[in-house]
Design a protein around this motif. Structure first.
Motif, PDB file in Angstrom:
ATOM      1  N   THR A 158      -0.229   3.777  -1.942  1.00 19.74           N
ATOM      2  CA  THR A 158       0.013   4.510  -0.944  1.00 19.74           C
ATOM      3  C   THR A 158      -0.535   4.462   0.233  1.00 19.74           C
ATOM      4  O   THR A 158      -1.343   3.900   1.243  1.00 19.74           O
ATOM      5  N   PHE A 159       0.674   3.143   0.999  1.00 19.61           N
ATOM      6  CA  PHE A 159      -0.292   2.440   2.480  1.00 19.61           C
ATOM      7  C   PHE A 159      -0.172   3.432   3.305  1.00 19.61           C
ATOM      8  O   PHE A 159      -1.738   3.085   3.963  1.00 19.61           O
ATOM      9  N   SER A 160       0.589   4.332   3.715  1.00 17.46           N
ATOM     10  CA  SER A 160      -0.279   5.464   5.093  1.00 17.46           C
ATOM     11  C   SER A 160      -1.821   6.202   4.394  1.00 17.46           C
ATOM     12  O   SER A 160      -2.420   6.546   5.613  1.00 17.46           O
ATOM     13  N   ASN A 161      -2.414   5.580   3.712  1.00 16.77           N
ATOM     14  CA  ASN A 161      -3.774   6.124   3.361  1.00 16.77           C
ATOM     15  C   ASN A 161      -4.377   5.265   3.817  1.00 16.77           C
ATOM     16  O   ASN A 161      -5.797   4.966   4.130  1.00 16.77           O
ATOM     17  N   TYR A 162      -4.092   4.101   4.295  1.00 13.99           N
ATOM     18  CA  TYR A 162      -5.063   2.753   4.910  1.00 13.99           C
ATOM     19  C   TYR A 162      -5.292   2.739   6.570  1.00 13.99           C
ATOM     20  O   TYR A 162      -3.385   2.639   6.620  1.00 13.99           O
TER      21      TYR A 162
ATOM     22  N   ALA B 206      -6.497  -4.097  14.355  1.00 11.10           N
ATOM     23  CA  ALA B 206      -5.858  -2.884  13.875  1.00 11.10           C
ATOM     24  C   ALA B 206      -5.342  -1.938  13.914  1.00 11.10           C
ATOM     25  O   ALA B 206      -5.249  -1.234  15.709  1.00 11.10           O
ATOM     26  N   ILE B 207      -4.860  -0.927  13.306  1.00 14.17           N
ATOM     27  CA  ILE B 207      -4.100  -0.277  13.443  1.00 14.17           C
ATOM     28  C   ILE B 207      -4.937   1.718  13.094  1.00 14.17           C
ATOM     29  O   ILE B 207      -4.436   1.049  11.523  1.00 14.17           O
ATOM     30  N   ARG B 208      -4.217   2.721  12.944  1.00 10.02           N
ATOM     31  CA  ARG B 208      -4.737   3.711  12.316  1.00 10.02           C
ATOM     32  C   ARG B 208      -3.230   4.024  11.331  1.00 10.02           C
ATOM     33  O   ARG B 208      -2.333   3.225  11.792  1.00 10.02           O
ATOM     34  N   TRP B 209      -2.670   4.945  10.609  1.00 11.95           N
ATOM     35  CA  TRP B 209      -2.013   5.409   9.873  1.00 11.95           C
ATOM     36  C   TRP B 209      -0.946   5.738  10.852  1.00 11.95           C
ATOM     37  O   TRP B 209       0.274   5.973  10.471  1.00 11.95           O
ATOM     38  N   ILE B 210      -1.082   6.205  11.665  1.00 12.96           N
ATOM     39  CA  ILE B 210      -0.046   7.342  12.679  1.00 12.96           C
ATOM     40  C   ILE B 210      -0.055   5.742  13.590  1.00 12.96           C
ATOM     41  O   ILE B 210       0.661   6.851  14.510  1.00 12.96           O
TER      42      ILE B 210
ATOM     43  N   ARG C 289       3.114  -1.419  12.774  1.00  8.59           N
ATOM     44  CA  ARG C 289       2.425  -1.171  11.014  1.00  8.59           C
ATOM     45  C   ARG C 289       4.172  -0.428  10.175  1.00  8.59           C
ATOM     46  O   ARG C 289       5.142   0.971  11.432  1.00  8.59           O
ATOM     47  N   ASP C 290       5.174   0.070   9.563  1.00  9.05           N
ATOM     48  CA  ASP C 290       6.082   0.444   9.129  1.00  9.05           C
ATOM     49  C   ASP C 290       5.323   1.012   7.555  1.00  9.05           C
ATOM     50  O   ASP C 290       6.075   1.309   7.028  1.00  9.05           O
ATOM     51  N   ASN C 291       5.287   2.749   8.131  1.00  8.16           N
ATOM     52  CA  ASN C 291       5.348   3.375   7.051  1.00  8.16           C
ATOM     53  C   ASN C 291       6.182   3.209   5.476  1.00  8.16           C
ATOM     54  O   ASN C 291       5.837   3.018   4.426  1.00  8.16           O
ATOM     55  N   ALA C 292       7.071   3.418   6.332  1.00  5.36           N
ATOM     56  CA  ALA C 292       8.354   3.747   5.247  1.00  5.36           C
ATOM     57  C   ALA C 292       8.271   2.011   4.384  1.00  5.36           C
ATOM     58  O   ALA C 292       9.014   3.010   3.032  1.00  5.36           O
TER      59      ALA C 292
ATOM     60  N   LEU D  19       3.092  -4.103   8.023  1.00  6.11           N
ATOM     61  CA  LEU D  19       2.099  -4.685   8.781  1.00  6.11           C
ATOM     62  C   LEU D  19       2.269  -5.981   9.333  1.00  6.11           C
ATOM     63  O   LEU D  19       2.909  -6.983   9.444  1.00  6.11           O
ATOM     64  N   TYR D  20       2.363  -5.592   9.909  1.00  2.00           N
ATOM     65  CA  TYR D  20       3.217  -6.683  11.516  1.00  2.00           C
ATOM     66  C   TYR D  20       1.937  -7.486  12.958  1.00  2.00           C
ATOM     67  O   TYR D  20       1.208  -6.292  13.502  1.00  2.00           O
ATOM     68  N   LEU D  21       1.856  -8.569  13.202  1.00  2.00           N
ATOM     69  CA  LEU D  21       1.159  -8.579  14.012  1.00  2.00           C
ATOM     70  C   LEU D  21       2.602  -9.888  15.159  1.00  2.00           C
ATOM     71  O   LEU D  21       2.957 -10.423  14.958  1.00  2.00           O
ATOM     72  N   GLN D  22       2.939  -9.333  15.903  1.00  3.76           N
ATOM     73  CA  GLN D  22       3.827  -9.869  17.153  1.00  3.76           C
ATOM     74  C   GLN D  22       2.823 -11.027  18.158  1.00  3.76           C
ATOM     75  O   GLN D  22       1.809  -9.918  18.598  1.00  3.76           O
ATOM     76  N   MET D  23       2.775 -11.897  17.950  1.00  2.00           N
ATOM     77  CA  MET D  23       1.961 -12.886  18.936  1.00  2.00           C
ATOM     78  C   MET D  23       2.841 -13.833  19.873  1.00  2.00           C
ATOM     79  O   MET D  23       3.226 -14.083  18.970  1.00  2.00           O
TER      80      MET D  23
END
Length: 125
Positions: free
Chosen positions: A28-32, A50-54, A72-75, A79-83
Motif C-alpha cells: 500500500t503506497f500510502s503506508n510509506y 522527501a514527502i509524507r504520505w499525506i 505524490r498521487d496515492n490513488a 511519486l513525482y519530482l518536477q525539476m
C-alpha cells in the motif's frame, strides 16, 4: 518491501525542465514516506526531497532552492519530482526510495527500505 520503477530522465539543456516519475507496486503506497536521492559518479548518494504520505510539508535538500517540487498521487501509486531551472551540476542518477514510516521525513539514505534502479538525468551547459 515495495517495488519502485523510475522514469522520465534524459538529456536537457541548462535552464530546462524534467519531470521524474516513480511507479510503486507491491504494498500500500500510502503506508510509506517517499524520497528522491541522486548520485554522481564517485560521490555519495545525496538527499533531494522527501514527502509524507499525506503530502504535507515536504522537505528538500539545500541545493534545490525552490527549483524542484516533490509530489505524490496515492490513488495511482506514483511519486513525482518536477525539476525546473536545471543546472549542469544537477547531472546525476536519480533514485526514488520508500520508507515504511509514513509520517516521518528522513534525509538519511540508510533509513529507506526500498530503492528503484535509478534514472539518468544529464544537463548540458
Amino acid at each position: 518491501q515495495v517495488q519502485l520503477v523510475e522514469s522520465g530522465g534524459g538529456l536537457v539543456q541548462a535552464g530546462g525542465s524534467l519531470r521524474l516519475s516513480c511507479a510503486v507496486s507491491g504494498r500500500t503506497f500510502s503506508n510509506y514516506a517517499m524520497g528522491w536521492f541522486r548520485q554522481s559518479p564517485g560521490k555519495e548518494r545525496v538527499f533531494v526531497a522527501a514527502i509524507r504520505w499525506i503530502s504535507a510539508m515536504p522537505s528538500y535538500g539545500g541545493f534545490v532552492k525552490g527549483r524542484f517540487t516533490i509530489s505524490r498521487d496515492n490513488a495511482n501509486n506514483t511519486l513525482y519530482l518536477q525539476m525546473n531551472s536545471l543546472e549542469p551540476q544537477d547531472t546525476a542518477v536519480y533514485y526514488c526510495a520508500a520508507m515504511s514510516t509514513p509520517n516521518t521525513i528522513v534525509t538519511r539514505a540508510s533509513a529507506y527500505d526500498s530503492w528503484g534502479q535509478g534514472t539518468q538525468v544529464t544537463v548540458s551547459s
